[in-house]
Design a protein around this motif. Sequence first.
Motif, short mmCIF file in Angstrom:
data_model
loop_
_atom_site.label_atom_id
_atom_site.label_comp_id
_atom_site.label_asym_id
_atom_site.label_seq_id
_atom_site.Cartn_x
_atom_site.Cartn_y
_atom_site.Cartn_z
N UNK A 67 0.84 -1.21 0.00
CA UNK A 67 0.00 0.00 0.00
C UNK A 67 0.87 1.25 0.00
N UNK A 68 1.97 1.23 0.74
CA UNK A 68 2.90 2.36 0.74
C UNK A 68 3.53 2.55 -0.64
N UNK A 69 3.91 1.45 -1.27
CA UNK A 69 4.49 1.53 -2.61
C UNK A 69 3.51 2.12 -3.61
N UNK A 70 2.22 1.76 -3.48
CA UNK A 70 1.19 2.33 -4.35
C UNK A 70 1.11 3.85 -4.19
N UNK A 71 1.42 4.32 -2.99
CA UNK A 71 1.38 5.76 -2.69
C UNK A 71 2.76 6.41 -2.82
N UNK A 72 3.66 5.73 -3.52
CA UNK A 72 5.00 6.23 -3.84
C UNK A 72 5.88 6.47 -2.60
N UNK A 73 5.64 5.69 -1.56
CA UNK A 73 6.51 5.70 -0.38
C UNK A 73 7.49 4.55 -0.56
N UNK A 74 8.78 4.85 -0.49
CA UNK A 74 9.78 3.82 -0.80
C UNK A 74 10.66 3.44 0.38
N UNK A 75 10.13 3.55 1.59
CA UNK A 75 10.91 3.14 2.76
C UNK A 75 9.99 2.60 3.85
N UNK A 76 10.60 1.83 4.72
CA UNK A 76 9.88 1.32 5.88
C UNK A 76 10.80 1.48 7.09
N UNK A 77 10.21 1.32 8.27
CA UNK A 77 10.97 1.56 9.48
C UNK A 77 10.43 0.68 10.60
N UNK A 78 11.34 0.19 11.43
CA UNK A 78 10.97 -0.57 12.63
C UNK A 78 11.73 0.02 13.81
N UNK A 79 11.01 0.31 14.88
CA UNK A 79 11.65 0.77 16.13
C UNK A 79 11.24 -0.18 17.23
N UNK A 80 12.22 -0.65 17.98
CA UNK A 80 11.95 -1.51 19.12
C UNK A 80 12.47 -0.79 20.36
N UNK A 81 11.59 -0.62 21.32
CA UNK A 81 12.01 -0.02 22.59
C UNK A 81 12.16 -1.16 23.60
N UNK A 82 13.31 -1.23 24.25
CA UNK A 82 13.53 -2.28 25.21
C UNK A 82 14.30 -1.74 26.40
N UNK A 83 14.29 -2.52 27.45
CA UNK A 83 14.98 -2.15 28.70
C UNK A 83 15.97 -3.25 29.01
N UNK A 84 17.16 -2.86 29.37
CA UNK A 84 18.18 -3.83 29.76
C UNK A 84 18.76 -3.42 31.10
#
Length: 88
Positions: free
Chosen positions: A70-87
């Motif tokens: 769906x993003x590609x159809x709307x000419x968006x050419x990137x994706x992103x993942x953020x993981x928040x964690x505690x150590x």
Amino acid sequence: MLLRSIKLLNFRQFYGENSISFSTNPKKNITLIHGENGVGKTTILNAILWCFFEKLTHDFEKPNELISSEALKNKVDSCKVEVEFEHE
């Protein structure tokens, strides 16, 4: 390590920004992810693997197609993942 949340932006089935907060309660520390086939449960696992290790599970279909269709159809050419964690 304690996972706190994950944010997905145009990653596979997850068009736009989507986030999941995981339970951090010491007594109720399970987060259940339930859904029909093909809605993104394995994608969430692979997003975490991809974020930390730049790897995907061996049976992950079309590993070179991470950007939401769906993003590609709307000419968006990137994706992103953020993981928040505690150590510690």
